[in-house]
Design an enzyme around this catalytic site. Structure first.
Site, PDB file in Angstrom:
ATOM      1  N   LYS B  81       0.047  -6.482 -10.598  1.00  7.81           N
ATOM      2  CA  LYS B  81       0.420  -6.095  -9.238  1.00  7.81           C
ATOM      3  C   LYS B  81      -0.607  -6.693  -8.271  1.00  7.81           C
ATOM      4  O   LYS B  81      -1.790  -6.803  -8.621  1.00  7.81           O
ATOM      5  CB  LYS B  81       0.416  -4.564  -9.170  1.00  7.81           C
ATOM      6  CG  LYS B  81       0.917  -3.944  -7.885  1.00  7.81           C
ATOM      7  CD  LYS B  81       0.974  -2.419  -8.050  1.00  7.81           C
ATOM      8  CE  LYS B  81       1.496  -1.715  -6.804  1.00  7.81           C
ATOM      9  NZ  LYS B  81       1.658  -0.258  -6.994  1.00  7.81           N
ATOM     10  N   SER B 156       6.236   1.671  -5.781  1.00 11.78           N
ATOM     11  CA  SER B 156       5.782   0.445  -5.174  1.00 11.78           C
ATOM     12  C   SER B 156       5.534  -0.688  -6.182  1.00 11.78           C
ATOM     13  O   SER B 156       5.488  -1.842  -5.784  1.00 11.78           O
ATOM     14  CB  SER B 156       4.498   0.707  -4.384  1.00 11.78           C
ATOM     15  OG  SER B 156       3.454   1.076  -5.275  1.00 11.78           O
ATOM     16  N   SER B 180       4.825   5.416  -8.442  1.00  7.24           N
ATOM     17  CA  SER B 180       4.969   3.967  -8.254  1.00  7.24           C
ATOM     18  C   SER B 180       5.013   3.135  -9.531  1.00  7.24           C
ATOM     19  O   SER B 180       5.325   1.953  -9.469  1.00  7.24           O
ATOM     20  CB  SER B 180       3.841   3.441  -7.358  1.00  7.24           C
ATOM     21  OG  SER B 180       4.130   3.717  -6.015  1.00  7.24           O
TER      22      SER B 180
END
Lengths: 95, 488
Positions: B81, B156, B180
């Site tokens: 990420k 996310s 997330s």
């Protein structure tokens, strides 16, 4: 809370975020709705409840006061928008 | 079978046997990305030379006899990420504000992945600063769901989930502040675990809400996430909130039956608002657990309905403090002003996206003079009540069983106009972060038309990842869902 009570200009200023008038209107009204929703917490009696800052209780975490490896001055400045003489450059603060 | 279709553990077996090289595995990922990423946009940037160089170095170690017992991820391509600091690589957090930022150091998770032999490549998309549930809040454009590119991958960590489910990498590392990791894993049909708060170091991870943020792996199978978690978990003196507890060999502890395991069904989680097909898939999963010998018991989390409100006060308050560092002085694309105050306002006004502004302003408000007690302290007290609910429930049972998300992947744009509706998509995942315990999402079926994945969530005891993974693995191995792949 209705959006008229939420002073978006004042809070955005505290948060150091410049908003255009359109953003002010939209964010102000959305934040009014969100605050209306979180008012839900007022339904609960929390008078005898301790507030909780962290899920895992840890006492003061200390380490020996010894110098540890760190990044160099050049590396620390490498991402800065403006530098001079090994320092960050900022607008004048004191007249 | 194509190389990119292997699970992480199938790949390490072949690397160990000398049947494939790490360079071939890395190249297979790059080829796969070239073939399919145009339609889903999971990757924001890839340093191909660096990735292939790392793969060659791994091949050299393999040739010299280094084993996967010594380095469990040796030669395995893993994506990250865009929130992790990797030396000399970008870390934009999918925000405009960080401009051409390059990390001056490796964070602890990155260091640990390197020590485990992983080939770290690519920056995958996310909601800006991890704020969102759809990966639509990215300054680099939205990511599509591999099952239907018109739909969101969740967020996310939507880029991580999409990249794993599209088979563009063998695993991905994300972060979970209110769901997330688990929510996008559910919407994309992969496995994602949020470890207990304190299990994985946060050093070198851009902070959103420091009392809730936790790093965790996403993979094609429970075993893959167990292998990854074993590599990244552990105490770190550079994160004073990481906990000095031993890290079990998660992958070695997966096998064995789960007869007599007690699973708690929180009655508050199955009220209105849940999609009928999601409910049906969830109920079938509960039955499957019973047939595996687990005992199902109804439990109560009486403050469940206050989770989202509590979270949006505490998380935004912490975010407003954490994101103060993005001020255009030490990094960020600076927008000049006549004085520092104007410079901050201009830089932040131009650099942050709308959701980030909304949350910083909300967080600033709940911490401001006159409102601090009414909002922030009250929310901290309700957090105590929520944690007590979890403690009580987990005294009676080994884990809680719930759907991960009340619905399947929604269409892009469907919820962007109504932030509150977006926030409510985390309704089943959020309390786990407030309570600080661990949770996992595993695939538990599909809806019919359109065919979209459904996720099952299991919530375990603090530092009970070992047991949680075993419970999830037993279910996964007895069902066909983890073998299904999106047609891309």
């Amino acid at each position: 809370m209705s959006d008229s009570e939420f002073d978006i200009k004042y809070v955005a200023n505290l948060a150091r975020i410049a908003l255009n008038p359109e953003e002010e209107e939209r964010l102000g009204s959305q934040l009014g709705d969100i605050l209306g929703y979180v008012k839900k917490l007022e339904e609960l009696d929390v008078s005898d409840v301790e507030p909780m800052a962290h899920a895992v209780p840890l006492d003061n975490v200390l380490r020996a006061d010894e110098v540890q490896p760190s990044i160099s001055n050049d590396e620390a400045l490498a991402n800065a928008p403006k530098v001079a003489n090994g320092l960050f450059v900022v607008p004048k603060i004191v007249e | 079978m194509m190389l990119h279709e292997l699970t992480l553990n199938e790949l390490t077996a072949r690397l160990a046997a000398g049947e494939v090289s790490s360079r071939e595995a890395m190249q297979a990922c790059l080829d796969r990305i070239d073939a399919v990423d145009g339609s889903i946009n999971a990757f924001m940037s890839i340093d191909r030379d660096d990735a292939l160089g790392q793969a060659d170095a791994a091949d050299e170690r393999l040739t010299k006899g280094t084993t996967h017992a010594e380095q469990p991820l040796l030669g395995v391509p893993i994506s990250l990420k865009d929130i992790f600091c990797v030396k000399d690589q970008p870390a934009n957090c999918s925000s405009k504000i960080l401009g051409n930022f390059r990390s001056p150091y490796d964070g602890t998770v990155v260091q640990k992945l390197r020590e485990a032999g992983a080939v770290i490549f690519g920056r995958v998309n996310m909601d800006e600063f991890a704020m969102g549930s759809s990966t639509e809040n990215s300054a680099f454009g939205p990511t599509g769901n591999p099952w239907d590119a018109e739909r969101v991958p969740g967020g996310s960590s939507g880029g991580c989930a999409a990249a794993v489910s599209a088979q563009e990498c063998f695993g991905s590392i994300g972060t979970d502040t209110g769901g997330s990791i688990r929510q996008p894993a559910a919407l994309c049909g992969c496995v994602g675990i949020k470890p207990t708060y304190g299990r994985v170091s946060r050093y070198g991870v851009v902070a959103f809400a420091s009392s809730l943020d936790q790093v965790g792996p996403m993979g094609k199978t429970v075993r893959d996430t167990a292998t990854l978690l074993g590599a990244i978990a552990g105490h770190d003196p550079r994160d004073s909130t990481s906990v000095p507890a031993d890290v079990p060999d998660y992958a070695a502890g997966l096998e064995g039956d789960i007869k007599g395991v007690k699973l708690g069904l929180p009655k508050e989680y199955l009220g209105e608002g849940i999609d009928p097909e999601v409910r049906a898939a969830f109920e079938a999963a509960v039955k499957q657990y019973q047939s595996l010998g687990a005992e199902i018991e109804e439990v109560s989390l009486p403050h469940a309905e206050y989770g989202v409100a509590t979270y949006y006060i505490l998380a935004t308050a912490e975010a407003s403090a954490n994101l103060a560092r993005f001020d255009g002085i030490r990094y960020c694309d600076r927008v000049e002003g006549d004085d520092p105050f104007a410079l901050y306002c201009n830089t932040r006004g131009a650099g942050f996206g709308e959701e980030v502004k909304r949350r910083i302003i909300l967080g600033t408000y709940v911490l401001s003079s006159g409102y601090y007690d009414a909002y922030y302290i009250r929310a901290q007290k309700v957090r105590t009540l929520i944690k007590r609910d979890f403690d009580r429930a987990l005294e009676k049972v080994d884990a809680l069983i719930t759907p991960t998300v009340p619905y399947t992947a929604f269409k892009a744009g469907e919820k962007t106009g109504d932030p509150l509706q977006m926030y409510l998509s985390d309704i089943y995942t959020i309390s786990c972060n407030l309570a600080g315990t661990c949770g996992i999402s595993v695939p538990c079926g599909f809806t019919n038309d359109p065919k979209l994945p459904v996720g099952l969530q299991l919530l375990g005891k603090p530092f009970g990842e070992q047991e949680l993974l075993k419970i999830a693995h037993a279910y996964e191995q007895s069902t066909p869902w983890h073998n299904e792949r999106a047609a891309l």
